[in-house]
Design a protein around this motif. Structure first.
Motif, PDB file in Angstrom:
ATOM      1  N   THR A 172       0.808  -1.217   0.000  1.00  0.00           N
ATOM      2  CA  THR A 172       0.000   0.000   0.000  1.00  0.00           C
ATOM      3  C   THR A 172       0.842   1.268   0.000  1.00  0.00           C
ATOM      4  O   THR A 172       0.303   2.370   0.076  1.00  0.00           O
ATOM      5  N   ASN A 173       2.165   1.114  -0.076  1.00  0.00           N
ATOM      6  CA  ASN A 173       3.048   2.282  -0.005  1.00  0.00           C
ATOM      7  C   ASN A 173       3.162   2.941  -1.377  1.00  0.00           C
ATOM      8  O   ASN A 173       3.937   2.511  -2.228  1.00  0.00           O
ATOM      9  N   THR A 174       2.388   3.974  -1.601  1.00  0.00           N
ATOM     10  CA  THR A 174       2.444   4.727  -2.862  1.00  0.00           C
ATOM     11  C   THR A 174       3.068   6.103  -2.677  1.00  0.00           C
ATOM     12  O   THR A 174       3.024   6.927  -3.587  1.00  0.00           O
ATOM     13  N   LEU A 175       3.655   6.369  -1.499  1.00  0.00           N
ATOM     14  CA  LEU A 175       4.233   7.678  -1.214  1.00  0.00           C
ATOM     15  C   LEU A 175       5.553   7.850  -1.957  1.00  0.00           C
ATOM     16  O   LEU A 175       6.468   7.038  -1.793  1.00  0.00           O
ATOM     17  N   PRO A 176       5.705   8.879  -2.791  1.00  0.00           N
ATOM     18  CA  PRO A 176       6.980   9.120  -3.466  1.00  0.00           C
ATOM     19  C   PRO A 176       7.960   9.830  -2.534  1.00  0.00           C
ATOM     20  O   PRO A 176       7.563  10.679  -1.733  1.00  0.00           O
ATOM     21  N   ALA A 177       9.229   9.477  -2.642  1.00  0.00           N
ATOM     22  CA  ALA A 177      10.281  10.147  -1.887  1.00  0.00           C
ATOM     23  C   ALA A 177      11.070  11.017  -2.862  1.00  0.00           C
ATOM     24  O   ALA A 177      11.780  10.487  -3.723  1.00  0.00           O
ATOM     25  N   PRO A 178      10.956  12.339  -2.785  1.00  0.00           N
ATOM     26  CA  PRO A 178      11.673  13.211  -3.722  1.00  0.00           C
ATOM     27  C   PRO A 178      13.161  12.872  -3.745  1.00  0.00           C
ATOM     28  O   PRO A 178      13.801  12.763  -2.692  1.00  0.00           O
ATOM     29  N   MET A 179      13.700  12.698  -4.947  1.00  0.00           N
ATOM     30  CA  MET A 179      15.070  12.222  -5.067  1.00  0.00           C
ATOM     31  C   MET A 179      16.070  13.187  -4.431  1.00  0.00           C
ATOM     32  O   MET A 179      16.965  12.770  -3.693  1.00  0.00           O
ATOM     33  N   ALA A 180      15.941  14.467  -4.698  1.00  0.00           N
ATOM     34  CA  ALA A 180      16.900  15.427  -4.163  1.00  0.00           C
ATOM     35  C   ALA A 180      16.900  15.409  -2.638  1.00  0.00           C
ATOM     36  O   ALA A 180      17.964  15.421  -1.997  1.00  0.00           O
ATOM     37  N   ASP A 181      15.700  15.361  -2.037  1.00  0.00           N
ATOM     38  CA  ASP A 181      15.621  15.351  -0.577  1.00  0.00           C
ATOM     39  C   ASP A 181      16.153  14.042  -0.005  1.00  0.00           C
ATOM     40  O   ASP A 181      16.851  14.039   1.013  1.00  0.00           O
ATOM     41  N   LEU A 213      19.179   0.407   2.914  1.00  0.00           N
ATOM     42  CA  LEU A 213      18.471   1.332   3.793  1.00  0.00           C
ATOM     43  C   LEU A 213      16.974   1.087   3.652  1.00  0.00           C
ATOM     44  O   LEU A 213      16.460   0.979   2.539  1.00  0.00           O
ATOM     45  N   THR A 214      16.293   1.007   4.777  1.00  0.00           N
ATOM     46  CA  THR A 214      14.846   0.765   4.769  1.00  0.00           C
ATOM     47  C   THR A 214      14.108   2.092   4.906  1.00  0.00           C
ATOM     48  O   THR A 214      14.266   2.800   5.906  1.00  0.00           O
ATOM     49  N   PHE A 215      13.326   2.427   3.899  1.00  0.00           N
ATOM     50  CA  PHE A 215      12.536   3.651   3.905  1.00  0.00           C
ATOM     51  C   PHE A 215      11.111   3.317   4.343  1.00  0.00           C
ATOM     52  O   PHE A 215      10.420   2.545   3.693  1.00  0.00           O
ATOM     53  N   THR A 216      10.678   3.924   5.457  1.00  0.00           N
ATOM     54  CA  THR A 216       9.352   3.646   6.021  1.00  0.00           C
ATOM     55  C   THR A 216       8.478   4.892   5.914  1.00  0.00           C
ATOM     56  O   THR A 216       8.841   5.953   6.428  1.00  0.00           O
ATOM     57  N   PRO A 217       7.333   4.785   5.242  1.00  0.00           N
ATOM     58  CA  PRO A 217       6.445   5.954   5.109  1.00  0.00           C
ATOM     59  C   PRO A 217       5.654   6.190   6.384  1.00  0.00           C
ATOM     60  O   PRO A 217       5.355   5.256   7.136  1.00  0.00           O
ATOM     61  N   HIS A 218       5.294   7.446   6.632  1.00  0.00           N
ATOM     62  CA  HIS A 218       4.488   7.811   7.790  1.00  0.00           C
ATOM     63  C   HIS A 218       3.232   8.539   7.327  1.00  0.00           C
ATOM     64  O   HIS A 218       3.222   9.204   6.281  1.00  0.00           O
ATOM     65  N   PRO A 219       2.152   8.427   8.107  1.00  0.00           N
ATOM     66  CA  PRO A 219       0.885   9.076   7.710  1.00  0.00           C
ATOM     67  C   PRO A 219       1.011  10.568   7.480  1.00  0.00           C
ATOM     68  O   PRO A 219       0.240  11.158   6.723  1.00  0.00           O
ATOM     69  N   GLY A 235       3.071  12.020   5.786  1.00  0.00           N
ATOM     70  CA  GLY A 235       3.496  12.303   4.426  1.00  0.00           C
ATOM     71  C   GLY A 235       4.988  12.406   4.245  1.00  0.00           C
ATOM     72  O   GLY A 235       5.451  13.041   3.294  1.00  0.00           O
ATOM     73  N   HIS A 236       5.773  11.809   5.143  1.00  0.00           N
ATOM     74  CA  HIS A 236       7.217  11.832   4.994  1.00  0.00           C
ATOM     75  C   HIS A 236       7.781  10.443   5.292  1.00  0.00           C
ATOM     76  O   HIS A 236       7.079   9.550   5.764  1.00  0.00           O
ATOM     77  N   TYR A 237       9.052  10.264   4.990  1.00  0.00           N
ATOM     78  CA  TYR A 237       9.738   9.000   5.225  1.00  0.00           C
ATOM     79  C   TYR A 237      10.735   9.143   6.377  1.00  0.00           C
ATOM     80  O   TYR A 237      11.293  10.221   6.618  1.00  0.00           O
ATOM     81  N   THR A 238      10.942   8.047   7.101  1.00  0.00           N
ATOM     82  CA  THR A 238      12.131   7.887   7.940  1.00  0.00           C
ATOM     83  C   THR A 238      12.870   6.678   7.406  1.00  0.00           C
ATOM     84  O   THR A 238      12.266   5.768   6.837  1.00  0.00           O
ATOM     85  N   PHE A 239      14.165   6.681   7.544  1.00  0.00           N
ATOM     86  CA  PHE A 239      14.915   5.533   7.044  1.00  0.00           C
ATOM     87  C   PHE A 239      15.935   5.098   8.084  1.00  0.00           C
ATOM     88  O   PHE A 239      16.362   5.875   8.934  1.00  0.00           O
ATOM     89  N   ASN A 240      16.296   3.834   8.024  1.00  0.00           N
ATOM     90  CA  ASN A 240      17.303   3.302   8.943  1.00  0.00           C
ATOM     91  C   ASN A 240      18.126   2.255   8.208  1.00  0.00           C
ATOM     92  O   ASN A 240      17.706   1.694   7.194  1.00  0.00           O
ATOM     93  N   GLY A 241      19.289   2.002   8.737  1.00  0.00           N
ATOM     94  CA  GLY A 241      20.197   1.033   8.141  1.00  0.00           C
ATOM     95  C   GLY A 241      21.401   0.848   9.028  1.00  0.00           C
ATOM     96  O   GLY A 241      21.466   1.376  10.141  1.00  0.00           O
ATOM     97  N   THR A 242      22.368   0.133   8.557  1.00  0.00           N
ATOM     98  CA  THR A 242      23.579  -0.161   9.316  1.00  0.00           C
ATOM     99  C   THR A 242      24.788   0.267   8.514  1.00  0.00           C
ATOM    100  O   THR A 242      24.853   0.052   7.310  1.00  0.00           O
ATOM    101  N   GLY A 243      25.737   0.881   9.194  1.00  0.00           N
ATOM    102  CA  GLY A 243      26.951   1.332   8.521  1.00  0.00           C
ATOM    103  C   GLY A 243      28.192   0.748   9.151  1.00  0.00           C
ATOM    104  O   GLY A 243      28.151   0.142  10.223  1.00  0.00           O
ATOM    105  N   THR A 244      29.326   0.939   8.490  1.00  0.00           N
ATOM    106  CA  THR A 244      30.594   0.436   8.980  1.00  0.00           C
ATOM    107  C   THR A 244      31.694   1.430   8.632  1.00  0.00           C
ATOM    108  O   THR A 244      31.642   2.086   7.587  1.00  0.00           O
ATOM    109  N   VAL A 245      32.681   1.543   9.505  1.00  0.00           N
ATOM    110  CA  VAL A 245      33.860   2.370   9.226  1.00  0.00           C
ATOM    111  C   VAL A 245      35.041   1.484   8.853  1.00  0.00           C
ATOM    112  O   VAL A 245      36.176   1.932   8.861  1.00  0.00           O
ATOM    113  N   ARG A 246      34.776   0.236   8.531  1.00  0.00           N
ATOM    114  CA  ARG A 246      35.858  -0.673   8.146  1.00  0.00           C
ATOM    115  C   ARG A 246      36.704  -0.126   7.003  1.00  0.00           C
ATOM    116  O   ARG A 246      37.928  -0.250   7.040  1.00  0.00           O
TER     117      ARG A 246
END
Length: 459
Positions: free
Chosen positions: A264-273, A409-415, A417-428
């Motif tokens: 049901t996720n039809t929310l677009p995430a503006p590329m520049a943002d 990175l997981t992009f999760t939509p919110h009611p 009208g914006h996204y939050t995202f999370n993921g894992t990084g490394t300094v290896r």
């Protein structure tokens, strides 16, 4: 097996109840002969298995898994296919709709909206039709009453999994009219439409078909790095006209290609943002001074652990044992005999000796070579370089992101009208470029996982 044994794991052979040992001429020769015999046994098994599968294919029996539209039925010790009428109706509808001019996504959306039966999805994914699965149905010769076997091989000559398409001349083809689901006339209409589209594509793209792995060579920064937080599917790039210009955004692939029945996720995430938010999160989180300091502490602890008491003595003793075995093998070669296995064993021991010498050299390097203050200065320069890479051309920034971000990175939509995202990084990548004596630089992969998360709201 020697590496496993050196790690402290005992290896026992099931058939004769003997334990795997090495370090002497007798043990090494026995181990080599046993390994070659086992390898030849595996090769024979592969040969016999392929011959048996070919005999089954020639007889029209099942040699693989279940295919949508058919049921696998065991008959007198073998498995045969039977047409599944409910699924065959769906297959026939796909052919008819495509021949009538409907597109692959349109067909997939209509089937999902009707909750039509669909092929079994991969583990962890939702069941449903998409453009690629519709295309596979249209191209599979089994629905046209023909069994084709041997189109691909799963493993290479050394037994590693490496799927490869075989030349069409070695394919086995067998007519199976009892398995036909679509008529020859309908199949001809589908092929004619495919041929027409292929001709247009070739003409539009200078004779070359477009196709590449996700993200490779893409002009968009986050292609292949984003996952929908609703369904777990990938996110693709779309554009729309706005004031005479094209505005680009990321959107869930599953929602667009399979329809709302699957996501049901039809929310677009503006590329520049989205691009700016991800780069800002990587810079502020992964390249933060606190993270760099933690990496230095890890490196210092790891270097000290590698130089722990007893490590050098154990390596030296093992090196001496290998050298003694090399001398015995050299003497055996000089006196004649079966040269092939002796030479193979000698080469194996020589590679092991070189490896042990390298580890000893690393351990014997004075500890003063690890200077935390100097490493800090180098890491500061590395951080500046990585920030420049992230803000460089798209190709360089993509490579930098793929080294600093683990997985996607997981992009999760919110009611709202914006996204939050999370993921894992490394300094290896930073640490491995500065501290070169670490035996296992990949150990830094876990640095960011427990405490640091890339969670930044997109604008």
């Amino acid at each position: 097996m020697k590496a496993i044994a050196r790690a402290g794991v005992e290896v026992w052979f099931y058939q004769d109840g003997q334990r795997f040992t090495y370090g002497t001429l007798a043990d090494n020769v026995v181990g080599f002969v046993r390994a070659e015999m086992n390898a030849e046994f595996r090769r024979q098994i592969a040969k016999w298995t392929r011959e048996a599968m070919e005999r089954k294919a020639r007889a029209g029996y099942v040699t693989g898994g279940r295919v949508f539209g058919y049921d696998n039925v065991r008959v007198d010790g073998h498995v045969e296919r039977r047409v599944n009428q409910a699924e065959a109706v769906v297959v026939l509808r796909i052919y008819e709709q495509y021949a009538a001019g409907r597109g692959l996504p349109t067909i997939a959306h209509a089937l999902n909206a009707e909750a039509a039966p669909s092929p079994r999805a991969q583990q962890g994914r939702r069941h449903g039709w998409c453009a690629s699965s519709v295309r596979e149905v249209l191209r599979r010769p089994l629905y046209r009453g023909e069994i084709v076997w041997g189109r691909a091989r799963k493993r290479d000559t050394v037994g590693q999994v490496a799927p490869a398409l075989q030349p069409s001349g070695v394919w086995l083809r067998r007519a199976a009219p009892e398995l036909r689901v679509v008529s020859a006339e309908l199949a001809a209409l589908v092929d004619a439409r495919f041929d027409g589209q292929r001709a247009r594509t070739l003409r539009m793209h200078n004779g070359q078909l477009r196709g590449r792995p996700p993200g490779e060579g893409s002009p968009y920064l986050l292609t292949g790095l984003l996952t929908c937080g609703v369904c777990g599917g990938g996110m693709e790039v779309l554009s729309s006209a706005s004031g005479g210009r094209r505005r680009f955004h990321y959107r869930c692939y599953v929602a667009r290609r399979k329809g709302p029945a699957c996501c049901t996720n039809t929310l677009p995430a503006p590329m520049a943002d989205a691009d700016a938010a991800v780069l800002r999160a990587v810079e502020d989180t992964l390249l933060h001074p606190a993270v760099v300091e933690r990496a230095i502490q890890y490196a210092e602890t790891e270097v000290a652990r590698q130089r722990s008491a007893g490590r050098e003595d154990a390596l030296a003793a093992e090196r001496d044992t290998v050298q003694a075995a090399i001398r015995r093998l050299t003497a055996a070669i000089a006196t004649g005999g079966e040269l092939a296995p002796l030479v193979e064993a000698l080469q194996l021991h020589e590679r092991q000796r070189v490896e042990l010498e390298a580890q000893l050299t690393s351990l014997r390097t004075p500890c003063t070579t690890f200077d935390p203050a100097g490493v800090r200065q180098q890491l500061k320069k590395y951080v500046v370089d990585w920030k420049k890479l992230l803000r460089a051309q798209v190709g360089q920034a993509q490579q930098a992101l793929r080294r600093l971000v683990v997985g996607r990175l997981t992009f999760t939509p919110h009611p709202a009208g914006h996204y939050t995202f999370n993921g894992t990084g490394t300094v290896r990548p930073l640490l491995s470029g500065v501290v070169r004596n670490l035996a296992s630089p990949t150990g830094t992969d876990h640095i960011l996982r427990p405490d640091y998360r890339l969670i930044v709201p997109a604008a």
